[in-house]
Design a protein around this motif. Structure first.
Motif, short mmCIF file in Angstrom:
data_model
loop_
_atom_site.label_atom_id
_atom_site.label_comp_id
_atom_site.label_asym_id
_atom_site.label_seq_id
_atom_site.Cartn_x
_atom_site.Cartn_y
_atom_site.Cartn_z
N GLU A 107 7.75 32.77 -28.35
CA GLU A 107 7.71 32.81 -29.81
C GLU A 107 8.39 31.57 -30.36
OE1 GLU A 107 9.34 36.45 -31.15
OE2 GLU A 107 7.81 37.69 -30.20
N GLN A 108 7.71 30.45 -30.24
CA GLN A 108 8.21 29.18 -30.76
C GLN A 108 7.02 28.27 -30.95
OE1 GLN A 108 10.39 26.84 -27.78
NE2 GLN A 108 9.75 28.31 -26.23
N SER A 109 7.20 27.24 -31.76
CA SER A 109 6.11 26.28 -31.95
C SER A 109 6.21 25.22 -30.88
CB SER A 109 6.21 25.66 -33.35
OG SER A 109 7.44 24.98 -33.50
N LEU A 110 5.06 24.86 -30.35
CA LEU A 110 4.98 23.84 -29.31
C LEU A 110 4.11 22.70 -29.81
CD1 LEU A 110 4.40 26.18 -26.23
CD2 LEU A 110 6.56 25.12 -26.93
N SER A 111 4.47 21.49 -29.46
CA SER A 111 3.68 20.33 -29.90
C SER A 111 3.37 19.45 -28.70
CB SER A 111 4.43 19.53 -30.96
OG SER A 111 5.67 19.06 -30.44
N SER A 171 2.35 -1.80 -11.19
CA SER A 171 1.70 -2.72 -10.26
C SER A 171 0.31 -3.16 -10.75
CB SER A 171 1.56 -2.07 -8.88
OG SER A 171 0.67 -0.96 -8.95
N GLY A 172 -0.15 -2.57 -11.84
CA GLY A 172 -1.48 -2.89 -12.34
C GLY A 172 -2.59 -2.15 -11.62
N SER A 173 -2.23 -1.10 -10.85
CA SER A 173 -3.25 -0.34 -10.12
C SER A 173 -3.95 0.66 -11.02
CB SER A 173 -2.60 0.36 -8.93
OG SER A 173 -2.00 -0.58 -8.06
N ALA A 174 -3.20 1.31 -11.90
CA ALA A 174 -3.79 2.22 -12.89
C ALA A 174 -3.66 1.57 -14.26
CB ALA A 174 -3.09 3.58 -12.87
N GLY A 175 -4.80 1.33 -14.89
CA GLY A 175 -4.78 0.67 -16.18
C GLY A 175 -6.19 0.27 -16.57
N SER A 176 -6.31 -0.66 -17.49
CA SER A 176 -7.63 -1.05 -17.98
C SER A 176 -8.48 -1.70 -16.88
CB SER A 176 -7.48 -2.01 -19.16
OG SER A 176 -6.72 -3.15 -18.78
N ARG A 177 -7.84 -2.40 -15.92
CA ARG A 177 -8.60 -3.05 -14.85
C ARG A 177 -9.39 -2.05 -14.02
NH1 ARG A 177 -8.05 -4.04 -9.40
NH2 ARG A 177 -6.13 -2.82 -9.33
N THR A 178 -8.77 -0.90 -13.77
CA THR A 178 -9.41 0.09 -12.90
C THR A 178 -10.02 1.26 -13.66
OG1 THR A 178 -7.25 1.16 -12.60
CG2 THR A 178 -7.94 -0.44 -10.93
N GLY A 179 -9.86 1.28 -14.99
CA GLY A 179 -10.43 2.38 -15.77
C GLY A 179 -9.64 3.67 -15.68
N TRP A 180 -8.35 3.56 -15.36
CA TRP A 180 -7.44 4.72 -15.37
C TRP A 180 -6.39 4.43 -16.46
CZ3 TRP A 180 -6.81 9.06 -11.96
CH2 TRP A 180 -7.78 9.15 -10.94
N LEU A 181 -6.67 4.86 -17.69
CA LEU A 181 -5.77 4.58 -18.80
C LEU A 181 -4.79 5.74 -18.97
CD1 LEU A 181 -8.29 3.14 -21.41
CD2 LEU A 181 -6.76 1.88 -19.87
N PRO A 182 -3.50 5.51 -18.78
CA PRO A 182 -2.53 6.62 -18.89
C PRO A 182 -2.56 7.25 -20.28
CG PRO A 182 -1.54 4.70 -17.84
CD PRO A 182 -2.87 4.25 -18.37
N ARG A 183 -2.58 8.57 -20.26
CA ARG A 183 -2.46 9.38 -21.47
C ARG A 183 -1.63 10.62 -21.10
NH1 ARG A 183 -3.89 5.30 -23.14
NH2 ARG A 183 -5.61 4.77 -24.55
N HIS A 184 -0.44 10.40 -20.59
CA HIS A 184 0.36 11.49 -20.05
C HIS A 184 0.71 12.50 -21.15
CE1 HIS A 184 0.51 9.23 -16.41
NE2 HIS A 184 1.13 8.21 -16.99
N ALA A 185 0.56 13.76 -20.82
CA ALA A 185 0.75 14.84 -21.79
C ALA A 185 2.15 15.41 -21.68
CB ALA A 185 -0.29 15.93 -21.56
N VAL A 186 2.79 15.57 -22.81
CA VAL A 186 4.13 16.16 -22.87
C VAL A 186 4.13 17.26 -23.92
CG1 VAL A 186 6.55 15.77 -23.47
CG2 VAL A 186 5.34 14.10 -22.05
N LEU A 187 4.56 18.42 -23.53
CA LEU A 187 4.63 19.57 -24.44
C LEU A 187 6.11 19.83 -24.76
CD1 LEU A 187 2.49 21.59 -25.61
CD2 LEU A 187 3.15 23.15 -23.75
N ARG A 188 6.44 19.84 -26.04
CA ARG A 188 7.82 20.04 -26.47
C ARG A 188 7.95 21.31 -27.31
NH1 ARG A 188 10.92 15.31 -25.81
NH2 ARG A 188 9.66 13.47 -25.27
N ASP A 189 9.13 21.90 -27.23
CA ASP A 189 9.38 23.06 -28.08
C ASP A 189 9.92 22.59 -29.43
OD1 ASP A 189 12.09 22.46 -27.77
OD2 ASP A 189 12.46 24.09 -26.36
#
Length: 393
Positions: free
Chosen positions: A3-7, A44-62
């Motif tokens: 019973e709390q708001s999460l974002s 290291s440039g392994s995950a990024g625009s060069r390889t088509g893995w663009l970080p969009r890490h998800a974080v859920l906060r109370d």
């Protein structure tokens, strides 16, 4: 649900998230979701625009701003480097006039290693952790819709995440890998004693031939792995990628950076010819497992791949009291070497109702086929069956 708001917030780099807070959610067991591993992949440039893995890490906060859950997530413009194949889904949708890419991928990049994906903080009471997983699932599907993306894919997740996502209406998919499990063996010979005699002889012959090539074998960890070792290993890695018509996602900088940040959790098994590295197998060490990742070789020696990647990994696990070795994706040939079929799990949220129905039918049929396949593969186990009294294998 609590019973709390999460974002939910999405982050364009793992470095924008406090390492201690992230690792508190990720836990100590699996290095592939640690802040150190993910930051090494990005920095290291392994995950990024060069390889088509663009970080969009998800974080859920109370509502106090505390992190209650997180997920390693990437926006993808293709389906490469995932090991759970959806190219057919994409092609079918685009033939029908849809746009499958970009999509969201909750995964450890380029790593077909099962482990946690919905990382719930240990501060969340056990009774509420399932609800937090459900909240994260809802937040990810909502974000996908708001960004007008086709889908979210959670790959190589834990069984409990698979079940929770299924309960939230996500489509469930099974895969197969081959893992070795430690039955309390005292030595490699003790492990082999459980094989039937014919298959035991095969393994002994392979090891004998691999060790008769005049190569020296070394197992290095952490600071013992030098820049020269990594330079040689990167050569092996790219030559293997070239032979398999793949893409070298990992940059040369990745390997020493990984070693620097993960320390003794990096285990490099090398074969040397007169002091010159000629083959290597990269492993990461978890709390109860050794995870085989990359292999490469600059020559041709009999059974060297089996020796470095499978047999020495088993010896390492026995010596260090590890519960299992996970030797990566694919490879039915692993069965004869003591690695038996195990299910892997993924879950998929698809926005378009028509595509969703088609994929739901596909994964239902595929699950049934996978279960039958694993049952059939298990029949090839090299382990000795209990013989009736008075009989021997």
């Amino acid at each position: 649900m609590p019973e709390q708001s999460l974002s939910l917030s999405l982050h364009p780099a793992i470095g924008t998230i406090d390492a201690a807070e992230w690792d508190r959610c990720a836990g100590p067991d699996n290095p592939f979701v640690s802040h150190a591993f993910l930051s090494a992949v990005e920095d290291s440039g392994s995950a990024g625009s060069r390889t088509g893995w663009l970080p969009r890490h998800a974080v859920l906060r109370d509502d106090t701003g505390a992190i209650v859950a997180a997920a390693p997530m990437y926006a993808k413009s293709h389906s490469y480097g995932e090991y759970v194949f959806d190219h057919g889904w994409a092609a079918a949708f685009e033939r029908a006039g849809g746009q499958y890419y970009p999509k969201l991928q909750v995964a450890s990049p380029f790593s077909p290693v099962p482990g946690p994906r919905l990382l719930v903080s240990p501060a969340v009471p056990p009774a509420q952790q399932g609800a937090i997983m459900q909240a994260m699932a809802a937040a990810l599907s909502q974000a996908c819709g708001e960004l007008s993306l086709s889908s979210v894919h959670v790959t190589f997740c834990r069984p409990e995440e698979y079940e929770s996502l299924g309960q939230a209406g996500w489509l469930q998919r099974l895969g197969t890998q081959f893992h070795w499990e430690n039955a309390g063996y005292a030595s490699f010979d003790d492990f082999l004693a459980g094989f039937n005699s014919r298959k035991r002889k095969v393994v002994r012959r392979e090891r004998r031939d691999a060790n008769a090539c005049g190569l020296e074998f070394r197992t290095l960890r952490g600071a013992d792995i030098t820049r020269a070792h990594w330079k040689a290993f990167y050569r092996f890695y790219t030559s293997t990628v070239d032979r398999k018509w793949g893409s070298a996602y990992l940059t040369e900088r990745f390997f020493p950076l990984l070693s620097e940040r993960l320390g003794d959790r990096v285990v490099l098994m090398l074969a040397e010819d007169s002091g010159r590295p000629v083959a290597g197998a990269l492993n990461l060490l978890g709390s109860d497992a050794l995870y085989g990742r990359n292999w490469g070789c600059s020559g041709d020696w009999p059974f060297l791949h089996f020796e470095l990647c499978y047999y020495r990994a088993i010896e390492f696990a026995i010596e260090h009291g590890l519960a299992r070795v996970e030797a990566g994706a694919q490879g039915e040939h692993k069965i004869q070497r003591g690695y038996l079929p195990k299910p892997t799990y993924s879950a998929h949220w698809i926005a378009h109702p028509g595509l969703r129905r088609a994929v739901a039918d596909f994964v239902a049929e595929e699950r049934a086929a996978r279960l039958l396949e694993m049952q059939a593969l298990a029949e090839y186990s090299p382990y000795r069956q209990e013989a009736p009294a008075g009989e021997e294998d």
